[in-house]
Design an enzyme around this catalytic site. Structure first.
Site, PDB file in Angstrom:
ATOM      1  N   ILE A   8       0.856  -1.183   0.000  1.00 31.12           N
ATOM      2  CA  ILE A   8       0.000   0.000   0.000  1.00 31.12           C
ATOM      3  C   ILE A   8       0.890   1.229   0.000  1.00 31.12           C
ATOM      4  O   ILE A   8       1.679   1.435   0.931  1.00 31.12           O
ATOM      5  CB  ILE A   8      -0.920   0.046   1.234  1.00 31.12           C
ATOM      6  CG1 ILE A   8      -1.683  -1.266   1.409  1.00 31.12           C
ATOM      7  CG2 ILE A   8      -1.874   1.235   1.149  1.00 31.12           C
ATOM      8  CD1 ILE A   8      -2.453  -1.358   2.718  1.00 31.12           C
ATOM      9  N   THR A   9       0.788   2.051  -1.036  1.00 30.34           N
ATOM     10  CA  THR A   9       1.556   3.287  -1.047  1.00 30.34           C
ATOM     11  C   THR A   9       0.769   4.379  -0.320  1.00 30.34           C
ATOM     12  O   THR A   9      -0.458   4.354  -0.267  1.00 30.34           O
ATOM     13  CB  THR A   9       1.882   3.751  -2.481  1.00 30.34           C
ATOM     14  OG1 THR A   9       0.677   4.121  -3.158  1.00 30.34           O
ATOM     15  CG2 THR A   9       2.594   2.646  -3.256  1.00 30.34           C
ATOM     16  N   GLY A  10       1.509   5.318   0.260  1.00 28.86           N
ATOM     17  CA  GLY A  10       0.863   6.405   0.991  1.00 28.86           C
ATOM     18  C   GLY A  10       0.051   5.897   2.162  1.00 28.86           C
ATOM     19  O   GLY A  10      -1.079   6.335   2.391  1.00 28.86           O
ATOM     20  N   ALA A  11       0.640   4.996   2.943  1.00 28.29           N
ATOM     21  CA  ALA A  11      -0.107   4.304   3.995  1.00 28.29           C
ATOM     22  C   ALA A  11       0.202   4.830   5.395  1.00 28.29           C
ATOM     23  O   ALA A  11      -0.089   4.151   6.376  1.00 28.29           O
ATOM     24  CB  ALA A  11       0.185   2.798   3.940  1.00 28.29           C
ATOM     25  N   SER A  13      -1.032   7.708   6.671  1.00 31.38           N
ATOM     26  CA  SER A  13      -2.140   8.499   7.204  1.00 31.38           C
ATOM     27  C   SER A  13      -3.365   8.268   6.338  1.00 31.38           C
ATOM     28  O   SER A  13      -3.291   7.657   5.271  1.00 31.38           O
ATOM     29  CB  SER A  13      -1.788   9.997   7.238  1.00 31.38           C
ATOM     30  OG  SER A  13      -1.581  10.490   5.918  1.00 31.38           O
ATOM     31  N   GLY A  14      -4.497   8.756   6.804  1.00 32.19           N
ATOM     32  CA  GLY A  14      -5.708   8.773   6.003  1.00 32.19           C
ATOM     33  C   GLY A  14      -6.171   7.412   5.521  1.00 32.19           C
ATOM     34  O   GLY A  14      -6.134   6.404   6.235  1.00 32.19           O
ATOM     35  N   TYR A 159      -4.649  18.555  -9.741  1.00 34.97           N
ATOM     36  CA  TYR A 159      -5.162  17.363  -9.058  1.00 34.97           C
ATOM     37  C   TYR A 159      -6.186  16.642  -9.936  1.00 34.97           C
ATOM     38  O   TYR A 159      -6.141  15.415 -10.085  1.00 34.97           O
ATOM     39  CB  TYR A 159      -5.796  17.769  -7.731  1.00 34.97           C
ATOM     40  CG  TYR A 159      -6.278  16.603  -6.902  1.00 34.97           C
ATOM     41  CD1 TYR A 159      -5.381  15.809  -6.194  1.00 34.97           C
ATOM     42  CD2 TYR A 159      -7.637  16.298  -6.823  1.00 34.97           C
ATOM     43  CE1 TYR A 159      -5.820  14.732  -5.432  1.00 34.97           C
ATOM     44  CE2 TYR A 159      -8.085  15.224  -6.061  1.00 34.97           C
ATOM     45  CZ  TYR A 159      -7.169  14.450  -5.367  1.00 34.97           C
ATOM     46  OH  TYR A 159      -7.606  13.385  -4.613  1.00 34.97           O
TER      47      TYR A 159
END
Length: 278
Positions: A8-11, A13-14, A159
């Site tokens: 999982i990338t960007g794991a 936070s959020g 974005y």
């Protein structure tokens, strides 16, 4: 039963953190990526239980994406699921070392490159999940004449373009890569996370906060529900679709242009120097 493995990338936070937490609790081996090792280790400590491996890479730098892929292929079992979740929203235009606008680099090119580099490290029938957004409706098409938006940068435009690229990438991957891999684009909804708040102008931070209050918002755990569902559902989900609230739906008209998807794929190969072997 052997543990299933997910990256999982960007794991840290959020949505990514909540996805990692849920899968770790279900007994998965979770390769938890953060921009720095300190942040990844802090997320592992916060979750506390399960088989969690912290990994670090600045996904805005293609050399770091390549190093991450090498580490995963060398040190970890074949992936059952790859979740391209990391994302940024920047008020001001920034360029990466390769001279690419950072939002496009992190939100799209990192998905494209990492997926390609890990193709040979995916289990048969593996699932590739790309966290996109209904924000892709804000642009009518890719700005191919100026992908880095040098002449007309705005955080929302950047974005939205990157999220349109996510959907186009998934659709084109499904057309090209008949390799027994399931790929899905995901709309998590308007989620109460810190994207749009980190490192941006006070006006853009305020706009994000007001938008959430007026439109309603999901918790990060609620926003992670579709990623968790698609990773764990026993029946193989249909590939090449756009998912929201654990079911497929139509994406916006801008995402259904085969010519746009083909051109984006070719531009992505040129910008990364990587060619898929589908």
């Amino acid at each position: 039963m052997p543990k299933k493995t997910v990256l999982i990338t960007g794991a840290t936070s959020g949505i990514g953190l909540e996805t990692a937490r849920a899968l770790a609790r279900q007994g998965w081996r979770v390769l938890l990526h953060g921009r720095t090792l300190e942040r990844a280790e802090a997320a592992v400590a916060e979750i506390g239980t399960g088989t969690l491996v912290p990994l670090a890479a600045d996904l805005g730098e293609q050399s770091a994406v390549r190093e991450l892929a090498v580490t995963v292929r060398r040190d970890h079992p074949l992936l059952d699921v790859l979740i391209n979740n990391a994302g940024v929203w920047n008020s001001t235009r920034e360029l990466t070392a390769e001279g690419i606008e950072r939002t496009f680099a992190v939100n799209h090119l990192a998905y494209f490159l990492l997926t390609g580099l890990l193709q040979s490290h995916l289990q048969p029938g593996a699932r590739v999940l790309c966290v996109a957004s209904d924000s892709h409706k804000q642009v009518k098409g890719m700005h191919f004449e100026d992908l880095s938006l040098q002449g007309r940068y705005h955080g929302l435009r950047s974005y939205a373009q990157s999220k349109l690229a996510n959907v186009l990438f998934c659709y084109e991957y499904e057309r090209r890569c008949t390799n027994n891999t399931v790929i899905c684009a995901i709309q998590p909804g308007l989620v109460q996370t810190d994207i749009g708040l980190k490192g941006n102008t006070w006006l853009h931070r305020l706009a994000w906060q007001v938008r959430r209050r007026m439109s309603g918002h999901k918790t990060a755990a609620q926003g992670a529900a579709t990623s968790i569902f698609l990773a764990t559902v026993a029946d193989t989900p249909p590939s090449g679709l756009y998912w929201d609230d654990c079911r497929p739906k139509q994406s916006y008209s801008s995402s259904y242009s085969d010519s746009e998807a083909t051109r984006l794929w070719e531009e992505s190969e040129r910008l990364t120097g990587f060619t898929f072997t589908c």
